[in-house]
Design a protein around this motif. Structure first.
Motif, PDB file in Angstrom:
ATOM      1  N   THR A  20      22.299   2.618 -11.183  1.00 21.40           N
ATOM      2  CA  THR A  20      22.546   1.203 -11.426  1.00 21.40           C
ATOM      3  C   THR A  20      21.636   0.336 -10.568  1.00 21.40           C
ATOM      4  N   ILE A  21      21.535   0.673  -9.283  1.00 21.19           N
ATOM      5  CA  ILE A  21      20.667  -0.088  -8.373  1.00 21.19           C
ATOM      6  C   ILE A  21      19.210   0.048  -8.794  1.00 21.19           C
ATOM      7  N   LYS A  22      18.797   1.254  -9.132  1.00 26.64           N
ATOM      8  CA  LYS A  22      17.419   1.480  -9.561  1.00 26.64           C
ATOM      9  C   LYS A  22      17.099   0.671 -10.812  1.00 26.64           C
ATOM     10  N   TYR A  23      18.048   0.600 -11.731  1.00 20.88           N
ATOM     11  CA  TYR A  23      17.834  -0.143 -12.969  1.00 20.88           C
ATOM     12  C   TYR A  23      17.677  -1.636 -12.685  1.00 20.88           C
ATOM     13  N   LEU A  24      18.557  -2.191 -11.851  1.00 18.65           N
ATOM     14  CA  LEU A  24      18.490  -3.607 -11.523  1.00 18.65           C
ATOM     15  C   LEU A  24      17.183  -3.942 -10.809  1.00 18.65           C
ATOM     16  N   LEU A  25      16.785  -3.107  -9.869  1.00 19.70           N
ATOM     17  CA  LEU A  25      15.530  -3.350  -9.155  1.00 19.70           C
ATOM     18  C   LEU A  25      14.342  -3.306 -10.109  1.00 19.70           C
ATOM     19  N   GLY A  26      14.387  -2.387 -11.065  1.00 20.52           N
ATOM     20  CA  GLY A  26      13.308  -2.302 -12.045  1.00 20.52           C
ATOM     21  C   GLY A  26      13.216  -3.534 -12.919  1.00 20.52           C
ATOM     22  N   GLN A  27      14.362  -4.091 -13.288  1.00 21.66           N
ATOM     23  CA  GLN A  27      14.379  -5.317 -14.092  1.00 21.66           C
ATOM     24  C   GLN A  27      13.898  -6.520 -13.283  1.00 21.66           C
ATOM     25  N   TRP A  28      14.243  -6.564 -12.016  1.00 22.98           N
ATOM     26  CA  TRP A  28      13.893  -7.717 -11.170  1.00 22.98           C
ATOM     27  C   TRP A  28      12.474  -7.666 -10.623  1.00 22.98           C
ATOM     28  N   LEU A  29      11.917  -6.478 -10.483  1.00 21.49           N
ATOM     29  CA  LEU A  29      10.642  -6.294  -9.788  1.00 21.49           C
ATOM     30  C   LEU A  29       9.509  -7.196 -10.288  1.00 21.49           C
ATOM     31  N   PRO A  30       9.199  -7.254 -11.587  1.00 16.83           N
ATOM     32  CA  PRO A  30       8.041  -8.057 -12.011  1.00 16.83           C
ATOM     33  C   PRO A  30       8.199  -9.548 -11.754  1.00 16.83           C
ATOM     34  N   LEU A  31       9.419 -10.015 -11.550  1.00 18.40           N
ATOM     35  CA  LEU A  31       9.669 -11.425 -11.217  1.00 18.40           C
ATOM     36  C   LEU A  31       9.893 -11.618  -9.728  1.00 18.40           C
ATOM     37  N   ALA A  32       9.433 -10.647  -8.929  1.00 13.80           N
ATOM     38  CA  ALA A  32       9.540 -10.705  -7.467  1.00 13.80           C
ATOM     39  C   ALA A  32      10.996 -10.883  -7.032  1.00 13.80           C
ATOM     40  N   PHE A  33      11.918 -10.283  -7.777  1.00 17.68           N
ATOM     41  CA  PHE A  33      13.346 -10.220  -7.452  1.00 17.68           C
ATOM     42  C   PHE A  33      14.060 -11.569  -7.520  1.00 17.68           C
ATOM     43  N   VAL A  34      13.412 -12.582  -8.059  1.00 20.42           N
ATOM     44  CA  VAL A  34      14.034 -13.896  -8.196  1.00 20.42           C
ATOM     45  C   VAL A  34      15.315 -13.852  -9.040  1.00 20.42           C
ATOM     46  N   PRO A  35      15.366 -13.089 -10.159  1.00 24.85           N
ATOM     47  CA  PRO A  35      16.607 -13.077 -10.965  1.00 24.85           C
ATOM     48  C   PRO A  35      17.847 -12.666 -10.181  1.00 24.85           C
ATOM     49  N   ALA A  36      17.672 -11.922  -9.102  1.00 23.46           N
ATOM     50  CA  ALA A  36      18.825 -11.489  -8.308  1.00 23.46           C
ATOM     51  C   ALA A  36      19.567 -12.672  -7.694  1.00 23.46           C
ATOM     52  N   VAL A  37      18.850 -13.789  -7.474  1.00 25.20           N
ATOM     53  CA  VAL A  37      19.468 -14.961  -6.838  1.00 25.20           C
ATOM     54  C   VAL A  37      19.485 -16.168  -7.768  1.00 25.20           C
TER      55      VAL A  37
END
Length: 544
Positions: A294-311
Motif C-alpha cells: 500500500t505504501i509503495k503504491y501511494l509513493l509511486g503515484q505521488w512521486l512524479p508530482l514530487a509528493f504534493v498530492p500527499a498534502v
C-alpha cells in the motif's frame, strides 16, 4: 543569479505551449513505437484480442458480443458450459463509450488501431491537463504538471499495455474539470455522462468530483447532483441492467474483488457495500494491508508530482474514492501501478496538485524545481526497470534466476517463421490459439484460447474449431520462470498428441515451435516429423 535558474523559469506562455507540445510529441512517439513493437512481436495478449473482437463485432452489427469474453464468463468458468459467440460482454463490463471510436476502427479495422487509439487518448489527456493547469498556474508550473503526467509510472505503464477501456478516463475527467472551471455546464454534463459510459465503476471517480464540488463550496448544488447521478447510476446499472446480460457481475467480478465482504456464491453491489459498513474492523484491515504494498503504491503515484498530492486536500477528495476502491479490493492487480486500474486515480491527484500549487506559486523555487525534475526522472527510471507489460522484454530479462531472456533478433526471427502459418488460416474460419497469438486472429466471429476447442455458434450448435495454433516455443522459453507457462505447456503437449492420434486434427504446419492444426485433415509428413522432434526435446528437457 538569472543564469543559474532552470530553463523552465524562463518560459513565457507561447514557449510553454511549444514545450508542452514537444513533451506530448515525445510521449506519443515513444509510446506508440514501443506499443506497436510489442503488438507486432506478439507480446500483446488476451485482453487486446477481447477488445478487438468486440470492436469487430460492433462493426458488423453484433454489438458487444465476444466468444473470447464468453470464455471468461461465470457460465463457462463456474458452470462448465461451452463458450458462445453471441455472449454479450456488457454483463461483465458495461462499456458503451467504446462506440465513440467505432468510426475510427471502421476506417482501420485492426488490433493495432486500438493501440494507436490508446496512445492518442492518453497523449490528448496531457494536453487538456496543461490547459486545465493554466487556469490557475503560471506557464512554468503548468509545464511541470504536464511533464509529471507524461513521466508518471501510473500513466506510462497502462499506456504500454493491451488496449483497455480506462484509457478514456484521464481525457474525459480532465475535460470535465476544465468545463467546470470555465462554467461550460453543457460540456460538463456531457462529459459526466461519457465518464459513466466508460464502464460500470467509472462513476466512483465522478463521485469524487462531486464530493470536491460540495466540500470546496464552489458548486455545492451541482456537486450533490453529480454524487446522486454517479452513485445512483452504479447501483441501477450493476443491480438491474447488467444482470439482464449475464450473472457475471454478481457471481464472478464482485466476488473476485470484494468477496471478503460477502457470504455465499454471489453478491450484488448493495450487499458488498452493506458488508463493508456492517464490519468496519474488516474494512480497516483491508484498507491498510498489505501495508508495504500500500505504501509503495501511494509513493509511486505521488512521486512524479514530487509528493504534493500527499498534502493536497483536493487530491484526497477526488482521487480518494477510486483509490479506496483499489485499497479495499483483493488480488495482485489492484495495487499494481503499471496496469490500467492505476489510471483511475491519476486525474484527481493531478487536479488536486494544481489547486495546491495555485495557493503557493511563490514556493516554486529553483531548488524545488530541481527536486521535482529529479522525481520525474526517478519515476521514468522505475517505469523502465519494471518492464511494464513486458514491453522492454528485449532489454530487461523477465527473470534473472533462472535467466529468461529473448533477444530482439531472436523474437523477430521467430515471428517471421510464425506468420506463414497464420496466413494459412482463412479470415472466416473458427480458431483456437495460445494467448499471444489471439490478438492477431481476433477479427473474426469464432475464436477461443487454447486449450479450449469447443464453442456454440450462431446456429446454437456446439462445434469444434476448424483450426488450432499454438506457440509452444514461447511457452518453452518462459516455463522455467513462470508456472502458468509450464502448466500450459504440459497440458497442450498430450492434447496435441490426442488430437492427432484420434484423427480429429492433422498437423498442416510446424515452424520454430509453432504448430498449426486443422480439423479432419491429414498430417503433413514433414510437419509431423518436426513436431515429434520438438516433442522429444520437451521430454528431454523435463528429464534434465
Amino acid at each position: 543569479m538569472q543564469a543559474k535558474l532552470p530553463k523552465i523559469f524562463k518560459l513565457k506562455a507561447g514557449n510553454a505551449s511549444k514545450t508542452v507540445l514537444l513533451l506530448a510529441g515525445i510521449f506519443f512517439f515513444l509510446c506508440l513505437l514501443f506499443t506497436l513493437h510489442r503488438y507486432y512481436t506478439f507480446y500483446a495478449s488476451f485482453d487486446q484480442g477481447i477488445f478487438n473482437q468486440v470492436f469487430w463485432n460492433n462493426l458488423h452489427g453484433r454489438f458487444f458480443q465476444s466468444s473470447l469474453s464468453s470464455s471468461l464468463s461465470t457460465n463457462v468458468v463456474h458452470a462448465g458450459e461451452v463458450p458462445t459467440v453471441y455472449y454479450h460482454r456488457l454483463g461483465q463490463h458495461f462499456t458503451p463509450a467504446l462506440l465513440l471510436w467505432l468510426p475510427i476502427y471502421a476506417l482501420f479495422p485492426s488490433p493495432a488501431t486500438l493501440t494507436v487509439l490508446q496512445v492518442t487518448l492518453i497523449t490528448a489527456a496531457g494536453l487538456v491537463l496543461y490547459v486545465l493547469a493554466r487556469q490557475y498556474l503560471q506557464p512554468p508550473l503548468a509545464v511541470m504538471i504536464t511533464a509529471s503526467f507524461y513521466g508518471a509510472n501510473a500513466v506510462i505503464g497502462p499506456t504500454l499495455s493491451n488496449f483497455h477501456d480506462i484509457c478514456q478516463i484521464p481525457l474525459f475527467v480532465f475535460t470535465l474539470l476544465l468545463a467546470m472551471e470555465k462554467r461550460w455546464w453543457w460540456l460538463f454534463w456531457l462529459l459526466a455522462v461519457l465518464i459513466l459510459a466508460v464502464r460500470e465503476d467509472a462513476g466512483i471517480g465522478l463521485f469524487g468530483v462531486g464530493v470536491y464540488m460540495i466540500l470546496s463550496k464552489r458548486f455545492p448544488r451541482a456537486g450533490v447532483a453529480v454524487c446522486i447521478l454517479s452513485f445512483g447510476y452504479i447501483l441501477v446499472l450493476t443491480n438491474l441492467i447488467m444482470p439482464l446480460f449475464s450473472k457475471d457481475i454478481s457471481q464472478r467480478f464482485m466476488l473476485e474483488r470484494f468477496g471478503q465482504y460477502a457470504d455465499g456464491e454471489e453478491a450484488s453491489t448493495i450487499e458488498i457495500i452493506w458488508g463493508m459498513i456492517s464490519n468496519p474492523l474488516r474494512l480497516l484491515v483491508e484498507l491498510f494491508t498489505p501495508l508495504d504494498r500500500t505504501i509503495k503504491y501511494l509513493l509511486g503515484q505521488w512521486l512524479p508530482l514530487a509528493f504534493v498530492p500527499a498534502v493536497a486536500p483536493g487530491s484526497w477528495m477526488i482521487a480518494g474514492f477510486p483509490l479506496l476502491k483499489l485499497l479495499l479490493g483483493k488480488g495482485e492487480s489492484v495495487l499494481s501501478i503499471t496496469i490500467r486500474y492505476a489510471l483511475t486515480v491519476v486525474p484527481g491527484l493531478f487536479y488536486g496538485s494544481i489547486l495546491w500549487w495555485s495557493q503557493r506559486q511563490q514556493k516554486f523555487k529553483p531548488a524545488f524545481c530541481r527536486l521535482w525534475i529529479g522525481c520525474i526522472c526517478l519515476s521514468l527510471f522505475f517505469t523502465f526497470t519494471s518492464n511494464p507489460n513486458r514491453t522492454f522484454y528485449f532489454v530487461i530479462p523477465d527473470s534473472v534466476k533462472p535467466l529468461v531472456y529473448v533477444s530482439l533478433p531472436q523474437q523477430w526471427q521467430h515471428v517471421n517463421q510464425m506468420r506463414p502459418l497464420l496466413a494459412q488460416i482463412p479470415p472466416d474460419a473458427s480458431v483456437s490459439a495460445t494467448t499471444y497469438i489471439v490478438p492477431h486472429l481476433s477479427s473474426r466471429r469464432e475464436i477461443l484460447r487454447l486449450p479450449a476447442l469447443e464453442l456454440r455458434n450462431d446456429a446454437q450448435e456446439v462445434i469444434k474449431v476448424d483450426y488450432a495454433i499454438a506457440d509452444l516455443w514461447q511457452l518453452q522459453k518462459y516455463q522455467a520462470a513462470f508456472k502458468s507457462d509450464r502448466s500450459l505447456l504440459k497440458d497442450l503437449t498430450p492434447l496435441i498428441d490426442q488430437l492427432i492420434n484420434n484423427g480429429e486434427y492433422g498437423i498442416i504446419g510446424f515452424e520454430d515451435g509453432v504448430i498449426l492444426l486443422k480439423k479432419a485433415a491429414s498430417s503433413d509428413t514433414q510437419a509431423k516429423a518436426a513436431w515429434l522432434q520438438f516433442r522429444q526435446q520437451l521430454v528431454e528437457g523435463d528429464r534434465g
